[in-house]
Enzyme design. Sequence first.
Site, PDB file in Angstrom:
ATOM      1  CG  LEU A 352     -51.922  -9.707  54.956  1.00  0.00           C
ATOM      2  CD1 LEU A 352     -52.175  -8.426  55.742  1.00  0.00           C
ATOM      3  CD2 LEU A 352     -52.256  -9.492  53.482  1.00  0.00           C
ATOM      4  N   GLY A 353     -48.121 -12.252  55.651  1.00  0.00           N
ATOM      5  CA  GLY A 353     -46.689 -12.431  55.827  1.00  0.00           C
ATOM      6  C   GLY A 353     -46.395 -13.244  57.061  1.00  0.00           C
ATOM      7  N   GLY A 356     -40.258 -14.190  62.277  1.00  0.00           N
ATOM      8  CA  GLY A 356     -39.822 -14.904  63.464  1.00  0.00           C
ATOM      9  C   GLY A 356     -40.724 -14.695  64.656  1.00  0.00           C
ATOM     10  CG  PHE A 357     -40.829 -11.535  66.729  1.00  0.00           C
ATOM     11  CD1 PHE A 357     -40.519 -11.771  68.051  1.00  0.00           C
ATOM     12  CD2 PHE A 357     -39.842 -11.048  65.898  1.00  0.00           C
ATOM     13  CE1 PHE A 357     -39.255 -11.499  68.549  1.00  0.00           C
ATOM     14  CE2 PHE A 357     -38.580 -10.767  66.390  1.00  0.00           C
ATOM     15  CZ  PHE A 357     -38.272 -11.005  67.713  1.00  0.00           C
ATOM     16  CB  VAL A 360     -49.184 -10.313  59.415  1.00  0.00           C
ATOM     17  CG1 VAL A 360     -50.130  -9.125  59.312  1.00  0.00           C
ATOM     18  CG2 VAL A 360     -48.022  -9.996  60.347  1.00  0.00           C
ATOM     19  CG  ASP A 473     -36.740  -5.634  63.791  1.00  0.00           C
ATOM     20  OD1 ASP A 473     -35.605  -5.705  63.292  1.00  0.00           O
ATOM     21  OD2 ASP A 473     -37.615  -6.510  63.630  1.00  0.00           O
TER      22      ASP A 473
END
Length: 584
Positions: A352-353, A356-357, A360, A473
């Site tokens: 899905l995406g 940086g962390f 998904v 964030d």
Amino acid sequence: MVIAFGSFFLFSVSSLAVISFALSDNHGEFIYNGFNGASLHLAGIANIQPHGLLQLTNTSNRQIGRAFFQFPIEFNTSYSFSTSFVFAFVRKSQDYFGHGMAFVISPSTDFSHAVASEYLGLFNISNDGASANHVLAVEFDCVLSPEFKDIDNNHVGIDVNNLTSIESTSVSFYSNGERKNRRLELMSGEPIRAWIDYVEDEKLLNVTVAPVRCPKPNYPLLSKSIDLSKILLDTMYVGFSAATGAVASNHYVLGWSFNRSGEAESLKIAELPHLPKEKIAQIGIKELVLYKVIMLLIVLIFLGTICGAAYLFWRNKYGEVREEWEKEFGPQRFSYKTLYKATKGFKDKDLLGEGGFGKVYRGTLQSSNEEIAVKRVRHKHDSGEGMKQFVSEIVSMRRLRHRNLVRLLGYSRRKGELLLVYDYMPQGSLDKFLFTDEKPSLNWPQRFQILRGVASALLYLHEEWEQVVLHRDIKASNILLDSELNGKIADFGLARLHDRGSSSKTTLLVGTLGYMAPELTRTGKANMSTDVFAFGALLLEVACGRKPIEPQGLPEEVGRGLCCGGNGAGFEIRPTMLPPRSGN
């Protein structure tokens, strides 16, 4: 020249003599319905049993047995011949058998340098294939020897000077009554009759086999065009050779007839000696039991190895990190196996995406058919108090309940990896609507509805829940939209909690450039005001359709400016109250 069949029948000529079995000056003929009193030259372990049975080998390993007609045969006027014999292979046990026998025509009965096993007592590794051998053999072989290009472990082959057959085929016979070929097993323990005929005018060698009670088939098993005048010498010996190897069998010849000038006389089947059947059933019983026990152990070891490898593969594939302190969070933890199957192995097609962390993935829980989003986060927390506190905060956030928050369903943990499970948002993130052509443009009521929902959720996090939750964030890519375009705050990977009346203790600078309050870059301390500043940047972003900052420099400079805690090198902070871009 030799013809081999698993056991060998050998022909050799060194001198000429006249015997009582019709051997003239220019041709020879004999018949043995049993071998008592036969004029044979025996070598190796071959012997004639009291009732007239010729035994070439017994169940001793790596032994050779040969039997030649004692007198040489003259082939100086014609190379035609005809021979017929009855033979039988009796295995040592139901599972072990080997090797074979051959009918042989050879210039000598001296095979002192020959070896057993697959060489059938005829050759060795150095002279196999030598043209000086002048040997023709028809082999009846029940062991597949790859070095001789054997076709199977039940074949008849025609050999010239070596044991790589110039012609071979699986053993069968043509049934005259049924008008079809029937398979025949050399190791059946039953007598088999063979006919070998060579007609010089036609240069044709025929090999025929059948069960002992059957008449000679109308069609041969093997038919090979060959010029024996180029192979045989004028004086040759004829006979049999058989051998055993690491496994062994009894090789028997019950009767034999030969004619150098016409068709061989038919054997009298009723007068042939009987096989020692009373001993056959007793052979190898202990060996058979031992063999089956060994095979069972091998199978069990093999299965154990397979099961062990499967377990290690399963453990590595679905292995998790579980510690004692996590028991209290049991209901909030998903097994890695559940998430792996839900996402179909974290395939890229369900991505899905990516940020940086972590990445998904979209998935569906098999137990409830509920759609989920799974975020895989690479973490550096140790397995001590740091990780415990981190998981505790995740579990606490799972208790957050607001219509404009993406619900955190739980977590899973592997070595070096944390997996966070959220509700799936079908419309994706807000930034896709603002900055790409993948989604339709939003009208003003839709934008207002999204921003109002985000503001309501932020108020809940700061003022209405039992603890203060700092998101740290807030930005367009962390606002997800449901099917009705309601905005929901997502991605609590950087969020921190603290009790009311106290302040956040963290001083680690995290966030996204353009959304970070100026004081945050100096102190590193996040609070409710820094979240509100980020929300203000989001307001302008949604209203104008422009990002808070845009790259103005070389790619490597842009990369440095994007790092958390960087100085913004490579970026120009633009006024946010610019006219919206086309489509916004």
